[in-house]
Design a protein around this motif. Sequence first.
Motif, PDB file in Angstrom:
ATOM      1  N   ALA A 287       0.761  -1.655  -0.017  1.00  0.00           N
ATOM      2  CA  ALA A 287       0.048  -0.196  -0.048  1.00  0.00           C
ATOM      3  C   ALA A 287       1.185   1.488  -0.267  1.00  0.00           C
ATOM      4  O   ALA A 287       0.695   2.463  -0.473  1.00  0.00           O
ATOM      5  CB  ALA A 287      -0.689  -0.086   1.351  1.00  0.00           C
ATOM      6  N   ALA A 288       1.848   1.390   0.849  1.00  0.00           N
ATOM      7  CA  ALA A 288       3.085   2.395   0.679  1.00  0.00           C
ATOM      8  C   ALA A 288       3.252   2.554  -0.566  1.00  0.00           C
ATOM      9  O   ALA A 288       3.624   3.905  -1.224  1.00  0.00           O
ATOM     10  CB  ALA A 288       3.779   2.448   1.915  1.00  0.00           C
ATOM     11  N   ARG A 289       4.047   1.521  -1.254  1.00  0.00           N
ATOM     12  CA  ARG A 289       4.552   1.936  -2.805  1.00  0.00           C
ATOM     13  C   ARG A 289       3.028   2.375  -3.796  1.00  0.00           C
ATOM     14  O   ARG A 289       3.208   3.820  -4.240  1.00  0.00           O
ATOM     15  CB  ARG A 289       4.881   0.970  -2.992  1.00  0.00           C
ATOM     16  CG  ARG A 289       5.842   0.061  -2.589  1.00  0.00           C
ATOM     17  CD  ARG A 289       6.647  -0.698  -3.532  1.00  0.00           C
ATOM     18  NE  ARG A 289       8.054  -1.392  -2.796  1.00  0.00           N
ATOM     19  CZ  ARG A 289       8.300  -2.171  -3.853  1.00  0.00           C
ATOM     20  NH1 ARG A 289       8.463  -2.382  -4.979  1.00  0.00           N
ATOM     21  NH2 ARG A 289       8.956  -2.929  -2.837  1.00  0.00           N
ATOM     22  N   SER A 290       1.804   1.973  -3.470  1.00  0.00           N
ATOM     23  CA  SER A 290       0.615   2.281  -4.655  1.00  0.00           C
ATOM     24  C   SER A 290       0.926   3.947  -4.044  1.00  0.00           C
ATOM     25  O   SER A 290       0.473   4.870  -4.880  1.00  0.00           O
ATOM     26  CB  SER A 290      -0.963   1.869  -3.854  1.00  0.00           C
ATOM     27  OG  SER A 290      -0.037   0.361  -4.419  1.00  0.00           O
ATOM     28  N   LEU A 291       0.459   4.610  -2.476  1.00  0.00           N
ATOM     29  CA  LEU A 291       0.659   5.461  -2.332  1.00  0.00           C
ATOM     30  C   LEU A 291       1.626   5.822  -2.854  1.00  0.00           C
ATOM     31  O   LEU A 291       1.370   7.728  -2.921  1.00  0.00           O
ATOM     32  CB  LEU A 291      -0.097   6.291  -0.143  1.00  0.00           C
ATOM     33  CG  LEU A 291      -0.907   5.818  -0.338  1.00  0.00           C
ATOM     34  CD1 LEU A 291      -0.647   5.712   1.425  1.00  0.00           C
ATOM     35  CD2 LEU A 291      -1.210   6.833   0.236  1.00  0.00           C
ATOM     36  N   SER A 292       2.803   6.413  -2.969  1.00  0.00           N
ATOM     37  CA  SER A 292       3.736   6.554  -3.383  1.00  0.00           C
ATOM     38  C   SER A 292       4.092   6.826  -5.029  1.00  0.00           C
ATOM     39  O   SER A 292       4.041   8.205  -5.037  1.00  0.00           O
ATOM     40  CB  SER A 292       5.427   5.824  -3.347  1.00  0.00           C
ATOM     41  OG  SER A 292       5.561   4.769  -3.948  1.00  0.00           O
ATOM     42  N   ALA A 293       3.109   6.342  -5.251  1.00  0.00           N
ATOM     43  CA  ALA A 293       2.746   6.360  -6.873  1.00  0.00           C
ATOM     44  C   ALA A 293       1.518   7.998  -6.715  1.00  0.00           C
ATOM     45  O   ALA A 293       1.211   8.287  -8.157  1.00  0.00           O
ATOM     46  CB  ALA A 293       2.388   4.969  -7.472  1.00  0.00           C
ATOM     47  N   MET A 294       0.845   7.988  -5.826  1.00  0.00           N
ATOM     48  CA  MET A 294       0.030   9.411  -6.125  1.00  0.00           C
ATOM     49  C   MET A 294       0.736  10.456  -5.501  1.00  0.00           C
ATOM     50  O   MET A 294       0.551  11.408  -4.642  1.00  0.00           O
ATOM     51  CB  MET A 294      -0.974   9.274  -4.824  1.00  0.00           C
ATOM     52  CG  MET A 294      -1.646   7.852  -5.026  1.00  0.00           C
ATOM     53  SD  MET A 294      -2.607   7.429  -3.754  1.00  0.00           S
ATOM     54  CE  MET A 294      -3.963   5.680  -4.617  1.00  0.00           C
ATOM     55  N   ARG A 295       2.083  10.247  -6.693  1.00  0.00           N
ATOM     56  CA  ARG A 295       2.552  11.912  -5.936  1.00  0.00           C
ATOM     57  C   ARG A 295       1.437  12.941  -6.159  1.00  0.00           C
ATOM     58  O   ARG A 295       1.680  14.628  -4.549  1.00  0.00           O
ATOM     59  CB  ARG A 295       3.653  12.010  -6.734  1.00  0.00           C
ATOM     60  CG  ARG A 295       5.405  13.376  -6.611  1.00  0.00           C
ATOM     61  CD  ARG A 295       6.109  12.938  -7.135  1.00  0.00           C
ATOM     62  NE  ARG A 295       6.807  13.144  -6.857  1.00  0.00           N
ATOM     63  CZ  ARG A 295       7.600  14.374  -8.231  1.00  0.00           C
ATOM     64  NH1 ARG A 295       7.365  14.193  -9.508  1.00  0.00           N
ATOM     65  NH2 ARG A 295       8.325  15.786  -7.627  1.00  0.00           N
ATOM     66  N   ALA A 296       1.249  13.416  -7.057  1.00  0.00           N
ATOM     67  CA  ALA A 296       0.321  14.707  -7.328  1.00  0.00           C
ATOM     68  C   ALA A 296      -0.378  14.321  -6.439  1.00  0.00           C
ATOM     69  O   ALA A 296      -0.812  16.032  -6.062  1.00  0.00           O
ATOM     70  CB  ALA A 296      -0.328  14.604  -8.987  1.00  0.00           C
ATOM     71  N   GLU A 297      -1.257  14.043  -5.934  1.00  0.00           N
ATOM     72  CA  GLU A 297      -2.310  13.727  -5.406  1.00  0.00           C
ATOM     73  C   GLU A 297      -1.713  14.183  -3.575  1.00  0.00           C
ATOM     74  O   GLU A 297      -2.018  15.539  -2.724  1.00  0.00           O
ATOM     75  CB  GLU A 297      -3.345  12.752  -4.467  1.00  0.00           C
ATOM     76  CG  GLU A 297      -3.936  12.229  -5.698  1.00  0.00           C
ATOM     77  CD  GLU A 297      -5.417  10.982  -5.698  1.00  0.00           C
ATOM     78  OE1 GLU A 297      -5.217  11.048  -4.478  1.00  0.00           O
ATOM     79  OE2 GLU A 297      -4.726  10.296  -6.782  1.00  0.00           O
TER      80      GLU A 297
END
Length: 472
Positions: A287-297
């Motif tokens: 989940a942390a990698r997925s959150l990391s990918a939401m950089r603009a958000e």
Amino acid sequence: MAEAEIGVIGLGVMGANLALNIADNGYHVAVYNRTVSRTEEFAASAGALSGRITACATLEDFVAAIRPPRPVILMIKAGGPVDQQIEALRPLMQANDILIDAGNANFRDTMRRFETFEGSGLSFIGMGVSGGEEGARHGPSIMVGGTEAAWKRVEPVLTAISAKYKGEPCAAWLGESGAGHFVKTIHNGIEYADMQMIAEVYGVMRDHLMMDAPTIAAVFSAWSTGPLDSYLIDITAEVLKVHDAATGRPIVDIIVDEAGQKGTGRWSAIESQMMGVPATAIEAAVAARSLSAMRAERQRAESRFGVPMQQDRRSGQEVITDLEKALLAGKVAAYAQGFAVMAAASKEFGWSLPMATIARIWRAGCIIRSRFLGEIAEAFAEDPAVPNLALTPAFSAMIEDTDASLRRIVAEAALNGLPMPALSSALGYFDTYRRARGTANLIQAQRDFFGAHGFARLDAEGEHHGPWGGQG
Ligand code: NAP
């Protein structure tokens, strides 16, 4: 003339290095790659090993170049390409040939492929390989799934090319069908958790203790001589020391904070959930990698909420001492969870996965290699059926020694708004696991209230319903 003893299909990063490794170990190897120019480049760069390499432009030439019965390693992009390659290759293969898929296949695909080979006279092996480019070239950790008879036939070459831990090969047969790829998947899930926890600890040093990258590198270097001694800690220290030639800044400071993922971490989390075995550290890491990918958000959220001010803090040395122990505590949780998932899969798929052997073949060659895995191997050798590593004497003692540090670090992170999803999940897991009387009694009451699902009583046998005032 067929003089090769083995073949490799796929000359990308992993396949090319694996083929050189095989040749280096005295075997004659035939190679083939879909794009012929890559085969030519490989052959031209093989140097002193070229005498033991037969480069083939067509699949027909490739098969003809290997002495039957042929072991053929497929090291190509996982998924559809593997099915396509098998379809093209299978009609050319003969009785007793063995096809070994060494890519990062989903173990469910491997089980399906294994079944289609059953009774055909050909054998299929699903083989997990870990160690990246360097491992493929000089000795990876090799996790084999297939029939034991097929393993016996390729054991000499696979043990020869594998990493060695104090002379012991890091290659083993782990069970039938998808066993090897399943274990590789969990290896990668644990790798995700390990890396995430290291990143969280780095975050405390960078954003709370305000340390620069070279100073943080020195801390990781110091840790690499203690209980955290591992490849991942070593490379963390290495990357933190490197400066960018163009700007003169530490390279980590100019790398975008978006982590990639190819699927094995996610598969680990999904399979754990499917079996009802908690793997909270792996889930948190994915989940942390997925959150990391939401950089603009994340940038938008930071401009809306800001970043919490750092509160008065303890001395840097006190925090660093606790961080080392907290990381060890988190590691215990991640590995305990990963091994528990493998134990459940072993039962579900009838594999008899050998836990001590798995820990042993991860001690060298693979990305999660560490001193810690030697201790896991010993713990499982002493008590192969233990349901959770946390219950073994060595790991119980480790938990007692690190528990207070993990608590202080998670509390400090919470108070200072420092993200710590994996380490805090480890603490939540321990606190839930070690409490004999939990709080699920309330959940059972709620479930019975709204759905008449029933509950067990402490003081009576059977299923019961609550006196919910007629509303249950
Ligand atoms: P890579 O460098 O990207 O090479 C991919 C290889 O797959 C190339 O030989 C490519 O051939 C071939 N390929 C792609 N699509 C194909 C198709 N439809 N039919 C036939 N061949 C096809 O990849 P890699 O890093 O070597 O990885 C290979 C496998 O090992 C993957 O499953 C990967 O997940 C796994 N693995 C990688 C690592 C790592 O650290 N890199 C570690 C462990 C496992 P062309 O040249 O014709 O495109």
